[in-house]
Enzyme design. Structure first.
Site, PDB file in Angstrom:
ATOM      1  CB  CYS A  34       6.001   4.229   4.334  1.00  0.00           C
ATOM      2  SG  CYS A  34       7.274   5.890   4.327  1.00  0.00           S
ATOM      3  CB  CYS A  48      -1.216   0.225   0.907  1.00  0.00           C
ATOM      4  SG  CYS A  48      -2.373   1.363   1.451  1.00  0.00           S
ATOM      5  CB  CYS A  49       4.027   2.215   2.050  1.00  0.00           C
ATOM      6  SG  CYS A  49       3.012   2.592   3.395  1.00  0.00           S
ATOM      7  CB  CYS A  59      -2.312   6.655   5.988  1.00  0.00           C
ATOM      8  SG  CYS A  59      -1.593   7.658   4.275  1.00  0.00           S
ATOM      9  CB  CYS A  68      -0.875   3.866   8.671  1.00  0.00           C
ATOM     10  SG  CYS A  68      -2.006   2.601   7.273  1.00  0.00           S
TER      11      CYS A  68
END
Ligand code: SF4
Length: 257
Positions: free
Chosen positions: A232, A122-123, A204, A207
């Site tokens: 990340c 996702c990162c 985000c 997170c």
């Protein structure tokens, strides 16, 4: 409720020198990389200090952020507030829509909680790929990394070369959390109100959580993971730190935020 300024703003010995050094680093970088240098801003407290320095001294450094599609409303609102306050346009670099749709369809919207691999994937699509585009055609970038943020960052140099040979500057490497908030308070820098809600490190929304008294600075980021995995990928370590200015020693005064 106490604000972050009430809690953290404190002038400690050597602040004026650290400020002068950070400003000089930025000036030198502008001279060397005119038109090809960008502040990669997370819109966190450190990056707002750097934005203020850049605007205050009319430095030709672009300001950009990664709009991951998962930012807090308060962070997006800060983009608009900072643009109005400084009369600048902040570049927003977004992930590729089709990549996000594909990832979410395949893995769900909460994939980051299920495994480190999915979180890193996702990162990669929401941050790393847009960062590459942000840095395209640029020879230098500026970050708000500080040595006291985490063990992983304990040796962040003021200037290093990234894996693509660009100069990566961290002018606040030796600043304490007290320094950051002292600057914000004295210069009336706009900042994210989430810092007033015990979120020192803001990423985000899914997170990031508030931290409790005594918890580490970055313990509110990816709190379900082991400490060692908590980056990340935006700031991979590189060998061969270089410096155009004399390296200052690490500041440890006021190191506990
Ligand atoms: S911080 Fe969380 S939501 Fe943001 S890109 Fe990484 S895993 Fe995805």
């Amino acid at each position: 409720m106490s604000s972050a300024i009430d809690l953290y703003a404190r002038e400690t010995p050597g602040f004026a020198e650290r400020l002068a050094h950070a400003t000089e680093l930025l000036r030198s970088a502008v001279a060397e990389h005119a038109g090809h240098i960008v502040l990669s801003s997370s819109l966190g407290a450190e990056d707002m200090v750097l934005t203020d320095l850049i605007a205050r001294h009319h430095m030709a450094i672009a300001v950009a952020t990664l709009e991951t599609g998962k930012l807090h409303a308060q962070t997006l609102e800060l983009v608009r507030r900072a643009e109005a306050h400084y009369g600048i346009t902040i570049e927003l670099h977004r992930p590729r829509a089709e990549a996000v749709v594909h990832f979410v369809r395949r893995n769900g919207d909460d994939a980051m909680y299920r495994s480190i691999e999915l979180r890193k994937a996702c990162c990669a699509l929401r941050k790393l790929e847009p960062l590459e585009r942000m840095l395209e055609h640029r020879t230098a970038w500026v970050t708000g990394l500080r040595r006291e943020q985490s063990g992983e960052r304990a040796h962040v140099p003021f200037i290093e070369s990234d894996e693509h040979g660009r100069s990566k500057l961290s002018p606040l490497a030796d600043w304490s959390w007290n320094d950051v908030w002292h600057y914000i308070a004295t210069q009336q820098v706009p900042y994210n109100p989430l810092h007033d809600a015990f979120m020192p490190s803001i990423g985000c929304e899914p997170c990031t959580r508030a931290i409790a008294v005594g918890e580490d600075f970055r313990s509110g980021r990816w709190w379900w993971e082991d400490e060692a995995a908590k980056e990340c990928g935006l700031h991979v370590k590189t060998e061969g730190a270089v410096s155009a200015l004399p390296q200052r020693t690490q500041n440890t005064e006021g190191a506990s935020a």
